[in-house]
Design a protein around this motif. Structure first.
Motif, PDB file in Angstrom:
ATOM      1  N   GLY B 148     -21.929  38.802  15.206  1.00 30.97           N
ATOM      2  CA  GLY B 148     -20.565  39.341  15.130  1.00 30.97           C
ATOM      3  C   GLY B 148     -19.539  38.420  15.753  1.00 30.97           C
ATOM      4  N   TRP B 149     -19.715  37.120  15.584  1.00 30.40           N
ATOM      5  CA  TRP B 149     -18.802  36.140  16.176  1.00 30.40           C
ATOM      6  C   TRP B 149     -17.738  35.670  15.195  1.00 30.40           C
ATOM      7  N   MET B 150     -17.743  36.237  13.977  1.00 35.24           N
ATOM      8  CA  MET B 150     -16.874  35.702  12.945  1.00 35.24           C
ATOM      9  C   MET B 150     -15.400  35.736  13.342  1.00 35.24           C
ATOM     10  N   ALA B 151     -14.982  36.779  14.051  1.00 33.15           N
ATOM     11  CA  ALA B 151     -13.561  36.902  14.396  1.00 33.15           C
ATOM     12  C   ALA B 151     -13.237  36.213  15.721  1.00 33.15           C
ATOM     13  N   ASN B 152     -14.265  35.693  16.399  1.00 26.52           N
ATOM     14  CA  ASN B 152     -14.016  35.057  17.700  1.00 26.52           C
ATOM     15  C   ASN B 152     -13.056  33.883  17.573  1.00 26.52           C
ATOM     16  N   ARG B 153     -12.385  33.572  18.680  1.00 26.67           N
ATOM     17  CA  ARG B 153     -11.367  32.531  18.604  1.00 26.67           C
ATOM     18  C   ARG B 153     -11.960  31.133  18.499  1.00 26.67           C
ATOM     19  N   GLU B 154     -13.222  30.947  18.928  1.00 24.15           N
ATOM     20  CA  GLU B 154     -13.799  29.606  18.834  1.00 24.15           C
ATOM     21  C   GLU B 154     -14.355  29.327  17.433  1.00 24.15           C
ATOM     22  N   THR B 155     -14.501  30.387  16.622  1.00 28.50           N
ATOM     23  CA  THR B 155     -15.140  30.218  15.318  1.00 28.50           C
ATOM     24  C   THR B 155     -14.435  29.216  14.388  1.00 28.50           C
ATOM     25  N   PRO B 156     -13.080  29.244  14.302  1.00 28.11           N
ATOM     26  CA  PRO B 156     -12.439  28.227  13.445  1.00 28.11           C
ATOM     27  C   PRO B 156     -12.798  26.800  13.860  1.00 28.11           C
ATOM     28  N   ALA B 157     -12.936  26.564  15.165  1.00 28.73           N
ATOM     29  CA  ALA B 157     -13.288  25.214  15.635  1.00 28.73           C
ATOM     30  C   ALA B 157     -14.679  24.836  15.148  1.00 28.73           C
ATOM     31  N   VAL B 158     -15.606  25.804  15.212  1.00 29.22           N
ATOM     32  CA  VAL B 158     -16.976  25.563  14.754  1.00 29.22           C
ATOM     33  C   VAL B 158     -16.977  25.252  13.263  1.00 29.22           C
ATOM     34  N   GLY B 314     -21.829  19.480  23.650  1.00 31.41           N
ATOM     35  CA  GLY B 314     -20.696  18.591  23.910  1.00 31.41           C
ATOM     36  C   GLY B 314     -19.670  18.657  22.793  1.00 31.41           C
ATOM     37  N   SER B 315     -20.148  18.609  21.540  1.00 36.59           N
ATOM     38  CA  SER B 315     -19.238  18.694  20.385  1.00 36.59           C
ATOM     39  C   SER B 315     -18.442  19.989  20.421  1.00 36.59           C
ATOM     40  N   GLY B 316     -19.158  21.087  20.679  1.00 33.08           N
ATOM     41  CA  GLY B 316     -18.508  22.396  20.722  1.00 33.08           C
ATOM     42  C   GLY B 316     -17.469  22.436  21.831  1.00 33.08           C
ATOM     43  N   TRP B 317     -17.835  21.864  22.973  1.00 33.76           N
ATOM     44  CA  TRP B 317     -16.945  21.855  24.130  1.00 33.76           C
ATOM     45  C   TRP B 317     -15.650  21.121  23.794  1.00 33.76           C
ATOM     46  N   LEU B 331     -19.310  27.562  25.146  1.00 29.83           N
ATOM     47  CA  LEU B 331     -20.778  27.637  25.138  1.00 29.83           C
ATOM     48  C   LEU B 331     -21.269  28.300  23.863  1.00 29.83           C
ATOM     49  N   ARG B 332     -20.559  29.344  23.417  1.00 34.21           N
ATOM     50  CA  ARG B 332     -20.956  30.011  22.174  1.00 34.21           C
ATOM     51  C   ARG B 332     -20.893  29.024  21.012  1.00 34.21           C
ATOM     52  N   ALA B 333     -19.801  28.237  20.964  1.00 39.27           N
ATOM     53  CA  ALA B 333     -19.650  27.261  19.882  1.00 39.27           C
ATOM     54  C   ALA B 333     -20.814  26.276  19.912  1.00 39.27           C
ATOM     55  N   GLY B 334     -21.157  25.795  21.107  1.00 40.24           N
ATOM     56  CA  GLY B 334     -22.259  24.843  21.241  1.00 40.24           C
ATOM     57  C   GLY B 334     -23.565  25.436  20.751  1.00 40.24           C
ATOM     58  N   ALA B 335     -23.845  26.668  21.179  1.00 40.42           N
ATOM     59  CA  ALA B 335     -25.107  27.311  20.804  1.00 40.42           C
ATOM     60  C   ALA B 335     -25.213  27.456  19.289  1.00 40.42           C
ATOM     61  N   ALA B 336     -24.105  27.817  18.653  1.00 38.78           N
ATOM     62  CA  ALA B 336     -24.135  27.993  17.195  1.00 38.78           C
ATOM     63  C   ALA B 336     -24.385  26.655  16.505  1.00 38.78           C
ATOM     64  N   LEU B 378     -30.505  30.517  21.883  1.00 36.30           N
ATOM     65  CA  LEU B 378     -29.489  30.060  22.827  1.00 36.30           C
ATOM     66  C   LEU B 378     -28.231  30.906  22.700  1.00 36.30           C
ATOM     67  N   ALA B 379     -27.895  31.236  21.438  1.00 39.71           N
ATOM     68  CA  ALA B 379     -26.691  32.024  21.200  1.00 39.71           C
ATOM     69  C   ALA B 379     -26.783  33.364  21.925  1.00 39.71           C
ATOM     70  N   ARG B 380     -27.975  33.977  21.888  1.00 42.94           N
ATOM     71  CA  ARG B 380     -28.124  35.261  22.563  1.00 42.94           C
ATOM     72  C   ARG B 380     -28.086  35.085  24.086  1.00 42.94           C
ATOM     73  N   VAL B 381     -28.587  33.927  24.558  1.00 35.99           N
ATOM     74  CA  VAL B 381     -28.588  33.678  25.996  1.00 35.99           C
ATOM     75  C   VAL B 381     -27.163  33.478  26.511  1.00 35.99           C
ATOM     76  N   VAL B 382     -26.354  32.693  25.795  1.00 38.91           N
ATOM     77  CA  VAL B 382     -25.009  32.428  26.320  1.00 38.91           C
ATOM     78  C   VAL B 382     -24.166  33.698  26.306  1.00 38.91           C
ATOM     79  N   VAL B 383     -24.483  34.634  25.408  1.00 44.88           N
ATOM     80  CA  VAL B 383     -23.727  35.887  25.422  1.00 44.88           C
ATOM     81  C   VAL B 383     -24.025  36.658  26.695  1.00 44.88           C
ATOM     82  N   ARG B 384     -25.297  36.652  27.078  1.00 46.83           N
ATOM     83  CA  ARG B 384     -25.666  37.366  28.309  1.00 46.83           C
ATOM     84  C   ARG B 384     -25.091  36.661  29.527  1.00 46.83           C
ATOM     85  N   ASP B 385     -25.015  35.338  29.418  1.00 40.83           N
ATOM     86  CA  ASP B 385     -24.572  34.532  30.550  1.00 40.83           C
ATOM     87  C   ASP B 385     -23.054  34.549  30.619  1.00 40.83           C
ATOM     88  N   ARG B 386     -22.517  35.708  30.980  1.00 42.58           N
ATOM     89  CA  ARG B 386     -21.069  35.844  30.999  1.00 42.58           C
ATOM     90  C   ARG B 386     -20.513  35.289  32.304  1.00 42.58           C
TER      91      ARG B 386
END
Lengths: 158, 399
Positions: B148-158, B314-317, B331-336, B378-386
């Protein structure tokens, strides 16, 4: 009206977002497939959101109808006030009007209002000609001044 | 009559084998959905299991499957070319050239360095660079949709990074195609120049006549459009192969040439066909690998996987920082982005005939296995790692 921000999602579709009066940020992702996602941004992380609703094309139509109908009516009223021109839905009941063509009724000449469409049951006839015969039970969509629409309404009701 | 009987018997065997393979892959696709991971790693494992020296060697009719696999490559690249509209490509170039370049440098380098460290020639090392570079757009969209990350703000960057990688492929593929085909250094320079020329010419023609082509095809029924696009892809692919530019590039360019409503329709129509043939391709790719070689490749692939996962973070960052996105979003962008998949396998298959081809294939398969499975996890881990609330330690225990 809150401002709507549009962001392209390459390969996916487009995202629209706005802030509600209560301060909540809402996003709608319109997928190219016609699917929609309604999401609400979270308070602990302004970049992340929770999808609250997933809609396919039909669902979107239903929701838009429920949410949008009062909007359309309000917009129509506003138009009537501003431009002195209105649109109205009038039911045909008069025995004189039913069975007569629009031309024979000389409605435009008598009231100044134009009949732009006729709804009969499930069917809609757009831009009916002068030879279009009205029937009892038809709903006439007419455009004109408030006064003209009032006169047309009473002619059709009989 | 004498001749007909064995022939129909063969056909029966082929049908049974293909049916069994397809059903097996279907079960795996279901399992992948259940486990929340992409299906590609499971397809690869299936190919390994029934390949030569695998757990249950299967004597499938290689000839037919190899052609289906070849078509799978063409359709994967056709779909890649169809994925983005010309406008999205332009917007991607305008807005994100910087992050795209950073992405290329960060993720291309580990593969090349790894290849050279293994003592491979430059061509194989460059191919491994491509393997470690290109993120799997298929896995990314699955991760974004599943979580459910489609509307997230980092998604366009990804997504923008994916667009840029897509564009970069248009240059990268012909170059490696030429590198693979060439024999001497002088010839390499010549073939690289020639293939870039061919691609440029094709793109010029496509831009000039693409709209007309799209208009001509636009009037076609779904059936006719499907056949036209499929036929055109195989035809251009075959001609490109004949001109010593790889068939894959030809297919990619056909996808790029189609625009407007035809592009949309073609994408929808080709989708199921691509899924079918691409599954065959992944299966066949690892079917040809020997499991013993894959075990040899495990350590280098693991090392490359760890490094290349870090570089994708790094790219995501970098891409997210420009948009003012917070730490969690980066981190979410990186994991994806960590997941490599279909295109890494395609690139590795381009080098199958080179001296280090088998090693390259094994490392690519193991690398894709690792990163494609790691990305959703990783994606599930970074979500937990708030950042706020729960401590980092909770997230680490949950790994």
């Amino acid at each position: 009206m809150p401002r709507i921000n549009e962001t392209q999602l390459p390969g996916v579709g487009v995202r629209h977002e706005f802030v509600t009066a209560a301060g909540q940020r809402v996003a709608v992702v319109s997928h190219r497939t016609g699917r929609r996602e309604v999401a609400v941004y979270r308070n602990d992380d302004p970049d992340a959101c929770t999808t609250v609703l997933e809609l396919d094309a039909d669902d979107t139509g239903v929701l838009a109808e429920i949410l949008g109908a009062p909007q359309v009516a309000a917009a129509t009223n506003a138009m009537q006030r501003i431009e002195g021109l209105g649109i109205d839905w009038l039911r045909v009941a008069s025995p004189v009007a039913s069975g007569t063509t629009i031309g024979a009724g000389r409605y435009r000449a008598r009231t100044g209002a134009s009949i732009v469409a006729v709804i009969r049951g499930d069917e809609t006839f757009g831009a009916p000609g002068a030879d279009f015969e009205l029937q009892s039970g038809d709903v006439v969509v007419a455009v004109g001044s408030a006064e003209g629409l009032g006169q047309l309404g009473s002619l059709l009701r009989g | 009559m004498m001749l007909a009987a064995p022939a129909s018997g063969d056909a029966a065997v082929v049908l049974v084998e293909l049916g069994a393979v397809a059903l097996g892959l279907a079960v795996l696709a279901r399992a992948a959905t259940r486990l929340g991971i992409p299906a590609i790693p499971l397809y690869l494992l299936a190919g390994l299991a029934v390949g030569e020296g695998g757990v249950a060697p299967l004597d499938v009719s290689q000839e037919f499957i190899s052609i289906a696999a070849e078509i799978g490559v063409l359709l994967l690249l056709l779909a890649l070319g169809l994925e983005y509209t010309a406008e999205e490509l332009r917007a991607g170039l305008r807005g994100g050239a910087g992050p795209g370049l950073a992405d290329a440098l960060l993720n291309f380098t580990p593969g090349v360095a790894g290849g050279l460290l293994l003592g491979w020639d430059v061509t194989a090392a460059v191919l491994l660079g491509g393997v470690s570079w290109i993120t799997s757009s298929g896995v990314v969209s699955k991760v974004l949709a599943d979580l459910g990350w489609m509307a997230n703000r980092e998604t366009p960057a990804v997504l923008n990074l994916l667009v840029l990688e897509d564009l970069a492929m248009a240059v990268f593929l012909p170059v490696v195609g030429a590198l693979v085909a060439a024999r001497s250094l002088g010839e390499t320079a010549l073939t690289v120049a020639a293939s870039i020329l061919v691609v440029t010419l094709f793109l010029a023609v496509a831009l000039r006549f693409g709209r007309r082509l799209s208009r001509v095809l636009g009037g076609a029924s779904d059936e006719s459009l499907l056949l036209s696009v499929f036929g055109l892809t195989l035809l251009v692919g075959g001609l490109a192969e004949r001109a010593r530019v790889s068939a894959a590039i030809g297919a990619f360019l056909v996808g790029l040439a189609l625009s407007g409503p035809v592009q949309q329709r073609a994408r929808t129509l080709i989708g199921p066909l691509r899924d079918l043939f691409a599954a065959t391709f992944f299966f066949f790719f690892s079917f040809q690998l020997r499991p013993s070689r894959l075990l040899d490749a495990a350590v280098p692939a693991l090392l490359l996987g760890v490094v290349a996962a870090c570089t994708k973070f790094g790219s995501g960052w970098v891409a997210c920082r420009r948009l003012g996105i917070g730490r969690a979003g980066r981190l979410r962008a990186g994991a994806a982005l960590v997941a490599r998949g279909e295109f890494s396998i395609v690139i590795a298959s381009l080098g199958a005939k080179t001296a280090s081809g088998e090693e390259l294939g094994s490392i690519a398969a193991a690398f894709v296995l690792l990163t494609a499975v790691a990305s959703p996890l990783l994606a599930r881990v970074v979500v937990r790692d708030r950042p706020a609330g729960r401590s980092r330690r909770t997230g680490q225990i949950q790994i």
